[in-house]
Design an enzyme around this catalytic site. Structure first.
Site, mmCIF file in Angstrom:
data_model
loop_
_atom_site.group_PDB
_atom_site.id
_atom_site.type_symbol
_atom_site.label_atom_id
_atom_site.label_comp_id
_atom_site.label_asym_id
_atom_site.label_seq_id
_atom_site.Cartn_x
_atom_site.Cartn_y
_atom_site.Cartn_z
ATOM 1 N N ASP A 120 0.827 -1.217 0.000
ATOM 2 C CA ASP A 120 0.000 0.000 0.000
ATOM 3 C C ASP A 120 0.857 1.261 0.000
ATOM 4 O O ASP A 120 0.386 2.350 -0.325
ATOM 5 C CB ASP A 120 -0.967 0.013 1.186
ATOM 6 C CG ASP A 120 -0.283 -0.092 2.545
ATOM 7 O OD1 ASP A 120 0.953 -0.226 2.592
ATOM 8 O OD2 ASP A 120 -0.996 -0.061 3.568
ATOM 9 N N GLU A 121 2.135 1.118 0.334
ATOM 10 C CA GLU A 121 3.008 2.287 0.412
ATOM 11 C C GLU A 121 3.280 2.925 -0.945
ATOM 12 O O GLU A 121 3.740 4.072 -1.012
ATOM 13 C CB GLU A 121 4.326 1.918 1.101
ATOM 14 C CG GLU A 121 4.136 1.508 2.545
ATOM 15 C CD GLU A 121 5.412 1.569 3.364
ATOM 16 O OE1 GLU A 121 6.249 2.456 3.087
ATOM 17 O OE2 GLU A 121 5.562 0.746 4.273
ATOM 18 N N TYR A 143 12.169 2.569 -0.328
ATOM 19 C CA TYR A 143 11.487 1.274 -0.386
ATOM 20 C C TYR A 143 10.228 1.358 -1.233
ATOM 21 O O TYR A 143 10.009 0.553 -2.148
ATOM 22 C CB TYR A 143 11.121 0.789 1.020
ATOM 23 C CG TYR A 143 10.029 -0.269 1.006
ATOM 24 C CD1 TYR A 143 10.276 -1.538 0.486
ATOM 25 C CD2 TYR A 143 8.740 0.021 1.478
ATOM 26 C CE1 TYR A 143 9.274 -2.498 0.427
ATOM 27 C CE2 TYR A 143 7.748 -0.937 1.436
ATOM 28 C CZ TYR A 143 8.023 -2.190 0.913
ATOM 29 O OH TYR A 143 7.024 -3.135 0.847
#
Length: 313
Positions: A120-121, A143
């Site tokens: 979801d990031e 990331y």
């Protein structure tokens, strides 16, 4: 049907291996065995799988692992945001270059389904409302950027080469075998040992929590019934502020809130993650384990499995 699971000795990957074995799948597991990908995570099931130690950035390792498989589920990734801020290079290498190697080998070996496990990031932060699968990507950390890049790379292999790709974006997972650098296991193990629990800022950042077994059910459902070229959000519907989560853990362990130690916030810390997962809900999936239940089971697991985490600490 034989399935290759890359990163299958990691937290979610090892739970997914155990889940699929119950359904009778034949499994190959490829894992580099880094600090978070541990063979101990597969204890008790190693005789039921074909385990290969290898790196997804190494074409020879992937070539050996992928032979005879029809489906590839890619969990392999560097995944801790804090580490990506300190040193982005391994994240770019594994999460982008490694995914490209997998995609190329999947093409060569005529894989029938390539599932990319994302995060979801990749959407970034949202103060109100929910991200849908068609929302723009706006990653904040190295990331998250590496995962967003891998998603786009997967879609390019679908559009350009016709590789059958599906992308799954899950919210924050928790449960057994999670390496104690993430909020929940870190808080549990520090509380058990009466150590201070670091909490960024004032702990007001919000995450949606998903028990790992529910995520495993969702991934298998998508593997069986998902449509090629689609993206699927997997949410837990359990939004909590970080400080609330830590306080719940302390309460369950009968530890004082004085163990909480507020520390300087990390750079680019997203405020809130929240996804709309109605597409998956229409397929018949919904979480079965609420946060209270899941956290209770997780705390109990770490209490009962000291031998697993003692060496890490």
């Amino acid at each position: 049907m034989k399935v290759l699971i890359t990163g299958g000795a990691g937290f979610i990957g090892s739970n997914f291996v155990r889940y699929l074995l119950k359904s009778g799948y034949k499994l190959k597991v490829l894992d580099k065995l880094t600090y978070a990908g541990r063979k101990e995570n597969l204890k008790g099931v190693l005789k039921e799988i074909n385990f290969l130690r290898g790196d997804i950035t190494n074409p020879k390792d992937v070539d050996k692992a992928i032979k005879g498989c029809k489906v590839l589920v890619n969990f392999a990734a560097e995944s801790h945001v804090d580490r990506s801020i300190k040193n982005p290079a391994p994240f770019l290498k594994t999460n982008i270059w490694g995914t490209q190697v997998l995609l190329e080998k999947a093409l060569q070996h005529k894989i029938e389904l390539f599932i990319q496990i994302s995060s979801d990031e990749v959407y970034g932060s949202i103060s109100k409302g929910f991200f849908t699968e068609s929302s723009s990507l706006n990653p904040s950390s190295p990331y998250a950027v590496s995962k967003a890049s891998a998603d786009l790379l997967c879609l390019s292999y679908l559009k350009t080469f016709g590789l059958p790709v599906i992308i799954i974006r899950s919210s924050n997972n928790y449960g057994p075998f999670q390496y104690p650098e993430k909020l929940i296991p870190l808080s549990i193990l520090r509380a058990i040992r009466d150590k201070k629990i670091p909490v960024y800022g004032k702990g007001r950042n919000i995450r949606d929590w998903l028990y790992v077994a529910d995520n495993c059910r969702a991934i298998e459902l998508i593997m069986k019934r998902g449509k090629i070229g689609q993206i699927y959000n997997v949410g837990g519907g359990e939004e909590r502020k970080n400080i609330e989560v830590v306080k719940m853990i302390l309460k369950k362990l009968a530890k004082p809130q004085s163990l909480i130690e507020f520390v300087q916030d990390r750079p680019g810390h997203d405020y809130r993650y929240a996804m709309d997962w109605s597409k998956l809900k229409k397929m018949g999936w919904k979480p079965e384990i609420n946060f209270e239940q899941g956290l209770e089971m997780t705390v109990r697991w770490y209490l009962e499995n000291e031998n697993w985490w003692k060496g890490i600490i």
